[in-house]
Design a protein around this motif. Structure first.
Motif, mmCIF file in Angstrom:
data_model
loop_
_atom_site.group_PDB
_atom_site.id
_atom_site.type_symbol
_atom_site.label_atom_id
_atom_site.label_comp_id
_atom_site.label_asym_id
_atom_site.label_seq_id
_atom_site.Cartn_x
_atom_site.Cartn_y
_atom_site.Cartn_z
ATOM 1 N N UNK A 33 24.976 10.897 -4.959
ATOM 2 C CA UNK A 33 25.352 9.834 -5.888
ATOM 3 C C UNK A 33 24.704 8.498 -5.551
ATOM 4 N N UNK A 34 24.555 8.203 -4.257
ATOM 5 C CA UNK A 34 23.935 6.939 -3.845
ATOM 6 C C UNK A 34 22.502 7.152 -3.374
ATOM 7 N N UNK A 35 21.895 8.269 -3.807
ATOM 8 C CA UNK A 35 20.541 8.611 -3.383
ATOM 9 C C UNK A 35 19.470 7.764 -4.052
ATOM 10 N N UNK A 36 18.285 7.863 -3.499
ATOM 11 C CA UNK A 36 17.139 7.074 -3.943
ATOM 12 C C UNK A 36 15.995 8.003 -4.291
ATOM 13 N N UNK A 37 15.285 7.692 -5.371
ATOM 14 C CA UNK A 37 14.049 8.387 -5.714
ATOM 15 C C UNK A 37 12.914 7.398 -5.490
ATOM 16 N N UNK A 38 11.945 7.793 -4.684
ATOM 17 C CA UNK A 38 10.729 6.998 -4.515
ATOM 18 C C UNK A 38 9.604 7.698 -5.266
ATOM 19 N N UNK A 39 9.076 7.051 -6.304
ATOM 20 C CA UNK A 39 7.907 7.567 -7.004
ATOM 21 C C UNK A 39 6.702 6.938 -6.323
ATOM 22 N N UNK A 40 5.876 7.788 -5.717
ATOM 23 C CA UNK A 40 4.701 7.333 -4.978
ATOM 24 C C UNK A 40 3.467 7.629 -5.814
ATOM 25 N N UNK A 41 2.758 6.584 -6.204
ATOM 26 C CA UNK A 41 1.564 6.759 -7.034
ATOM 27 C C UNK A 41 0.391 6.014 -6.408
ATOM 28 N N UNK A 42 -0.829 6.509 -6.661
ATOM 29 C CA UNK A 42 -2.002 5.833 -6.103
ATOM 30 C C UNK A 42 -2.080 4.380 -6.584
ATOM 31 N N UNK A 43 -2.566 3.520 -5.699
ATOM 32 C CA UNK A 43 -2.696 2.105 -6.046
ATOM 33 C C UNK A 43 -3.723 1.892 -7.153
ATOM 34 N N UNK A 44 -3.669 0.733 -7.782
ATOM 35 C CA UNK A 44 -4.600 0.349 -8.836
ATOM 36 C C UNK A 44 -6.028 0.563 -8.370
ATOM 37 N N UNK A 45 -6.842 1.157 -9.234
ATOM 38 C CA UNK A 45 -8.245 1.393 -8.929
ATOM 39 C C UNK A 45 -8.514 2.736 -8.279
ATOM 40 N N UNK A 46 -7.475 3.439 -7.857
ATOM 41 C CA UNK A 46 -7.650 4.756 -7.247
ATOM 42 C C UNK A 46 -7.399 5.842 -8.289
ATOM 43 N N UNK A 47 -8.052 6.994 -8.142
ATOM 44 C CA UNK A 47 -7.832 8.087 -9.102
ATOM 45 C C UNK A 47 -6.359 8.469 -9.180
ATOM 46 N N UNK A 48 -5.862 8.636 -10.416
ATOM 47 C CA UNK A 48 -4.485 9.050 -10.619
ATOM 48 C C UNK A 48 -3.480 7.914 -10.703
ATOM 49 N N UNK A 49 -3.965 6.657 -10.646
ATOM 50 C CA UNK A 49 -3.066 5.500 -10.681
ATOM 51 C C UNK A 49 -2.135 5.557 -11.894
ATOM 52 N N UNK A 50 -0.868 5.231 -11.659
ATOM 53 C CA UNK A 50 0.133 5.120 -12.718
ATOM 54 C C UNK A 50 0.663 3.692 -12.674
ATOM 55 N N UNK A 51 0.662 3.019 -13.816
ATOM 56 C CA UNK A 51 1.137 1.640 -13.870
ATOM 57 C C UNK A 51 2.618 1.571 -13.527
ATOM 58 N N UNK A 52 3.033 0.596 -12.701
ATOM 59 C CA UNK A 52 4.449 0.427 -12.383
ATOM 60 C C UNK A 52 5.325 0.291 -13.631
ATOM 61 N N UNK A 53 4.784 -0.312 -14.687
ATOM 62 C CA UNK A 53 5.566 -0.446 -15.921
ATOM 63 C C UNK A 53 5.864 0.920 -16.542
ATOM 64 N N UNK A 54 4.931 1.862 -16.413
ATOM 65 C CA UNK A 54 5.154 3.221 -16.932
ATOM 66 C C UNK A 54 6.258 3.920 -16.136
ATOM 67 N N UNK A 55 6.277 3.691 -14.827
ATOM 68 C CA UNK A 55 7.324 4.281 -13.992
ATOM 69 C C UNK A 55 8.683 3.700 -14.381
ATOM 70 N N UNK A 56 8.740 2.380 -14.553
ATOM 71 C CA UNK A 56 9.997 1.724 -14.934
ATOM 72 C C UNK A 56 10.483 2.224 -16.290
ATOM 73 N N UNK A 57 9.566 2.379 -17.241
ATOM 74 C CA UNK A 57 9.935 2.854 -18.578
ATOM 75 C C UNK A 57 10.421 4.300 -18.541
ATOM 76 N N UNK A 58 9.880 5.103 -17.637
ATOM 77 C CA UNK A 58 10.275 6.507 -17.526
ATOM 78 C C UNK A 58 11.608 6.663 -16.807
ATOM 79 N N UNK A 59 11.981 5.694 -16.011
ATOM 80 C CA UNK A 59 13.215 5.781 -15.232
ATOM 81 C C UNK A 59 14.455 5.757 -16.117
ATOM 82 N N UNK A 60 14.492 4.883 -17.101
ATOM 83 C CA UNK A 60 15.681 4.687 -17.923
ATOM 84 C C UNK A 60 16.151 5.947 -18.648
ATOM 85 N N UNK A 61 15.269 6.671 -19.352
ATOM 86 C CA UNK A 61 15.744 7.892 -20.033
ATOM 87 C C UNK A 61 16.271 8.953 -19.060
#
Length: 150
Positions: free
Chosen positions: A93-121
């Motif tokens: 119940x009090x657990x944490x999810x860490x989404x680890x994505x490659x930094x900007x400019x690296x292959x596979x980068x995911x924008x932090x805003x996309x992660x935030x938008x995906x969290x809510x649903x």
């Protein structure tokens, strides 16, 4: 912090790697599950966590309730909302999810805003982010007040 200054220029990267678990709020005895491992994941980060928790990181097949989920996520990995809905199943119940994505400019980068938008649903909210070598960690938690929707 001890207040003692040392010359850390040579070992700065290694010292940073040793503190990855601390940056993620991981403490001894926590149950940590890892999803999305691939050849590009950071072995220093994984070693720091295993050293801190005193055991191996759990894989996706665990039946245990976990304190932390590490989700290595890249742009080509699919639908993040669907994956987040899956990863919260074993989460305490009090657990944490860490989404680890490659930094900007690296292959596979995911924008932090996309992660935030995906969290809510998925019933999560983003609270902070942290730099971990070539990866950026986005901290997602379940809201403190239970949802009244059914």
């Amino acid at each position: 912090m001890s207040g003692v200054e040392e010359d850390t220029t040579v070992v700065a990267a290694a010292d940073d790697a040793q503190h990855y678990a601390q940056k993620l709020g991981i403490t001894p005895g926590m149950a940590v599950q890892e999803l999305g491992w691939d050849e590009d994941t950071d072995d220093d980060l994984r070693a720091s966590i295993e050293s801190t928790i005193g055991s191996e990181i759990l894989d996706e097949d665990t039946d245990e309730v976990v304190d932390v989920v590490l989700l290595w996520w890249r742009e080509s990995d699919g639908d993040l909302v669907d994956e987040l809905l899956n990863v919260i199943t074993p989460l305490a119940d009090d657990g944490i999810v860490w989404v680890l994505s490659p930094k900007t400019g690296l292959p596979g980068h995911v924008a932090p805003s996309e992660i935030a938008e995906s969290a809510s649903p998925a019933g999560l909210k983003q609270t902070s982010s942290v730099s971990l070598g070539n990866w950026l960690g986005s901290r997602l938690v379940q809201p403190k007040t239970p949802s009244k929707q059914r």
